[in-house]
Write an enzyme that holds these catalytic residues in place. Structure first.
Site, PDB file in Angstrom:
ATOM      1  N   ASP A 125       0.832  -1.203   0.000  1.00  0.00           N
ATOM      2  CA  ASP A 125       0.000   0.000   0.000  1.00  0.00           C
ATOM      3  C   ASP A 125       0.871   1.260   0.000  1.00  0.00           C
ATOM      4  OD1 ASP A 125      -2.266   1.606   0.074  1.00  0.00           O
ATOM      5  OD2 ASP A 125      -2.623   1.341   2.226  1.00  0.00           O
TER       6      ASP A 125
ATOM      7  N   ASP B 120      -1.672   8.898  10.245  1.00  0.00           N
ATOM      8  CA  ASP B 120      -2.482   8.284   9.191  1.00  0.00           C
ATOM      9  C   ASP B 120      -3.717   7.601   9.771  1.00  0.00           C
ATOM     10  OD1 ASP B 120      -2.613   7.311   6.318  1.00  0.00           O
ATOM     11  OD2 ASP B 120      -2.675   5.405   7.391  1.00  0.00           O
TER      12      ASP B 120
ATOM     13  N   GLU C 241      -4.674  13.056   9.883  1.00  0.00           N
ATOM     14  CA  GLU C 241      -5.207  12.679   8.570  1.00  0.00           C
ATOM     15  C   GLU C 241      -6.529  11.981   8.846  1.00  0.00           C
ATOM     16  OE1 GLU C 241      -5.650  10.111   4.810  1.00  0.00           O
ATOM     17  OE2 GLU C 241      -5.321   9.380   6.827  1.00  0.00           O
TER      18      GLU C 241
END
Ligand code: OTU
Length: 647
Positions: free
Chosen positions: A143, A286, A328
């Site tokens: 990813d 994240d 985020e």
């Protein structure tokens, strides 16, 4: 496996092994002093999260001991930087702050290659660099590095520890702060915690959410959000070796961490502080929205997720107070402000948060040639608490998701899904639309509003331009979006390649594209376009020059600092957005292909003062009517305003 030795096993990287006793005791005193103010808050929050642990006091003491150790090991230059930033807490709110985001390999090949491109960043006026994940990732699919196999090791193909430290030093010497991802929500199935869990160790199994059968997964699945419904359907993966289901919100090899377990919190917190000691200035946290699960909810934005972020912030305040936390959380406008901390905890959570709905709404305005949704989002955006700022952006390495706009659109339209579906289709180039060249992401029968992928220059039409006029219009659209990011109020971040109008790669150049269309916006930075950046006969040259100019204006306009108040000026034309920043600056954006005439009176300008176009060297005073060209903007400054000294 890595060819590098683990970072922290032998010589602690930033450890002052030669610290004089005097200095060591000073450090202890500094830490103790901070503890006096920070501890009541920290202890209360951790007690709320983990107080039912029988050995809470011992656990808490051990955590503080580890945090103190990280503080002790922080290098002298970083301690100095901490002190400097404590003295200037608004350092990252200044209009001189401009960011850039890139993958290490796509931008410079390696850490050493990035060092060699610092001059390019400086040429643009960049002061903040987000390098996408560079810690050791899972081998095989990972990813884009968001499946982290070790928090204390670098991705070997990007270079050595020495090269990384050289990069952090060179960036600091160039006045550029480094932002790194800290993937809070999950680790790779190859991370030692996951390997331990898979081998049957119950201690490590408790680091994850695992279930013997489908009972609980099925109950959670009723309400939990799916992120990759097409490429990774469901939120649970069966582990053959464990004979259990594991929570995997993203790809099956990304195992969600269980923050109900205090060992997970402590492990992640100390990993973060040790990384901070390498010279990382900002952590992009994240997937923050997903870190706490609760049955019957979408398993996003839970109160405990905020508690965890506030506890992390408190530890940063103690051990590395010059470091910033950046949320985020790709969530609706109403859910965003809580990432700064709410009510009596306002300003105690993240320093920065992506304004994802502003980003999506600006693209929607382009599709609709109407700023209705954008104005709704701006109106729903409260001022951020003191010492915090939005992160404004146009594109990033991910898709543009429309779901974050659902609630805002529902306020102005009885059929929000249809409206967003039309915007999605527009960027996919459906219905013979002329300019966008985007690809749908996670499209399927259950997803009426698929997200969009593609480089900004492809989505604004540079890629499909067929004439000089359509090319100029496309460049203007790209710059219009960036103008909003630069002027809205926040820390604007340029996504790699947008500054030279780089378009989508051809699919053969990016093999990963076959699996995940987000790779459309992850090409290598084009050497050819970089060379064209000084050539005004090219899109790259025109966009680069204009972007530099806008960044330079921003630097001189103190009204564009993140903490200057912002208000919207009502406009009669639906394609206009007019923002007032402080008392001395008005920014106008025309999101349409028509020129729009505006009566200066309607801008509510103080008639006793004279206003000028920021980019009019002749200094003509704005009176009567002013014209905003198609897809263009005007920045109007009160002529008696002193500019920031150029630096
Ligand atoms: C983040 O993304 C990263 O930016 C993605 O690149 C990763 O794939 C993902 O986390 C997993 O680590 O969770 O809070 O495309 O917008 O996955 C938002 C969907 C996220 C992304 C979403 C996002």
């Amino acid at each position: 496996m890595s060819s590098n030795p683990p970072l922290f096993s032998d010589t602690p990287v930033a450890a002052p092994s030669n610290t004089a006793p005097m200095e060591a005791s000073l450090r202890d005193a500094t830490f103790d002093a901070r503890l006096i103010t920070e501890e009541p808050f920290l202890r209360a929050i951790l007690q709320r999260l983990y107080g039912d642990l029988q050995s809470f006091d011992d656990w808490y003491r051990a955590l503080l001991q580890d945090v103190r150790q990280c503080h002790t090991e922080r290098s002298a230059p970083l301690h100095l930087q901490d002190a400097d930033r404590i003295a200037r807490p608004d350092w990252f709110l200044q209009s001189s702050m401009v960011g850039y985001s890139a993958y290490v390999d796509r931008f410079g090949g390696t850490f050493a290659g990035v060092s060699q491109r610092i001059h390019y960043l400086r040429e643009m006026g960049v002061t903040y660099l987000h390098l996408l994940p560079f810690l050791r990732a899972r081998t095989g699919d990972n990813d884009g590095g968001f499946a982290v196999a070790a928090f204390d090791d670098l991705e070997p193909r990007l270079g050595t520890m020495t090269e990384f430290l050289q990069l952090t030093t060179s960036l600091r010497d160039s006045g550029i702060s480094l932002c790194a991802d800290l993937v809070l929500n999950h680790v790779a199935d190859q991370h030692p915690w996951a390997v331990g869990a898979a081998s049957g160790d119950p201690t490590f199994q408790s680091y994850f959410h695992t279930y013997p059968d489908r009972t609980m997964p099925d109950r959670f699945a009723e309400t939990a959000r799916q992120i990759f419904p097409q490429t990774a359907p469901g939120n649970f993966t069966w582990s053959e070796p464990m004979q259990r289901w594991i929570w995997t919100t993203f790809y099956p090899y990304q195992w969600d961490l269980n923050y109900r377990n205090p060992a997970v919190f402590a492990g992640m917190a100390t990993a973060m502080l040790r990384l901070a000691n390498l010279g990382i200035d900002i952590f992009r946290l994240d997937s923050t929205a997903f870190i706490w699960k609760r049955e019957g909810t979408d398993c996003m934005n839970q109160p405990e997720a905020h508690d965890i972020l506030q506890a992390l912030r408190s530890l940063v305040n103690l051990a590395a107070p010059g470091v910033l936390l950046q949320a985020e959380a790709i969530v609706t406008t109403a859910n965003l402000p809580s990432y700064f901390g709410r009510a009596d905890r306002a300003g105690r959570e993240c320093h920065l948060a992506y304004h994802s709905s502003l980003m999506a709404a600006a693209w929607a305005a382009m599709a609709e040639q109407s700023t209705a949704i954008l104005r709704q989002v701006v109106a729903a955006t409260p001022p951020s608490p003191a010492g915090t700022s939005w992160l404004t952006y146009v594109r990033c390495h991910d898709d543009i998701g429309w779901q974050v706009l659902y609630d805002d659109v529902a306020c102005i339209d009885a059929a929000p899904l249809q409206r967003l579906a039309a915007i999605s289709a527009f960027f996919n180039g459906a219905d013979g639309q002329r300019f966008p060249a985007g690809a749908l992401f996670q499209a399927g029968p259950d997803n009426p509003t698929p997200a969009i992928n593609g480089m900004a220059a492809a989505l604004t039409g540079v890629e499909r331009a067929t004439s000089p006029e359509s090319r100029r219009a496309a460049e203007n659209r790209l710059l219009l979006l960036y103008g909003l990011a630069l002027a809205f109020g926040g820390l604007p971040v340029i996504y790699m390649g947008d500054e030279i109008a780089q378009c989508n790669p051809i699919s053969a150049a990016t093999p990963e594209l076959a699996q995940d269309s987000r790779w459309l916006q992850r090409p290598n930075l084009s050497d050819e376009l970089m060379h064209q950046r000084t050539d005004p006969g090219t899109s790259a040259g025109r966009v680069f020059a204009r972007m530099r100019t806008l960044v330079a204006y921003r630097r001189t306009l103190s009204a564009l600092a993140a903490d200057t108040p912002r208000s919207m000026i009502p406009m009669t034309d639906p394609a206009m957005l007019a923002l007032r920043r402080g008392d001395n600056l008005i920014v106008l954006f025309n999101f349409s292909e028509r020129p729009i005439a505006i009566d200066a009176h309607d801008l509510g300008m103080d008639a006793t003062r004279s206003w000028q176009h920021v980019d009019d060297d002749a200094g003509a005073v704005v009176t009567g009517q002013l014209l905003v060209a198609p897809w263009s903007m005007r920045w109007l400054l009160c002529a008696d305003t002193p500019l920031n000294a150029p630096n």
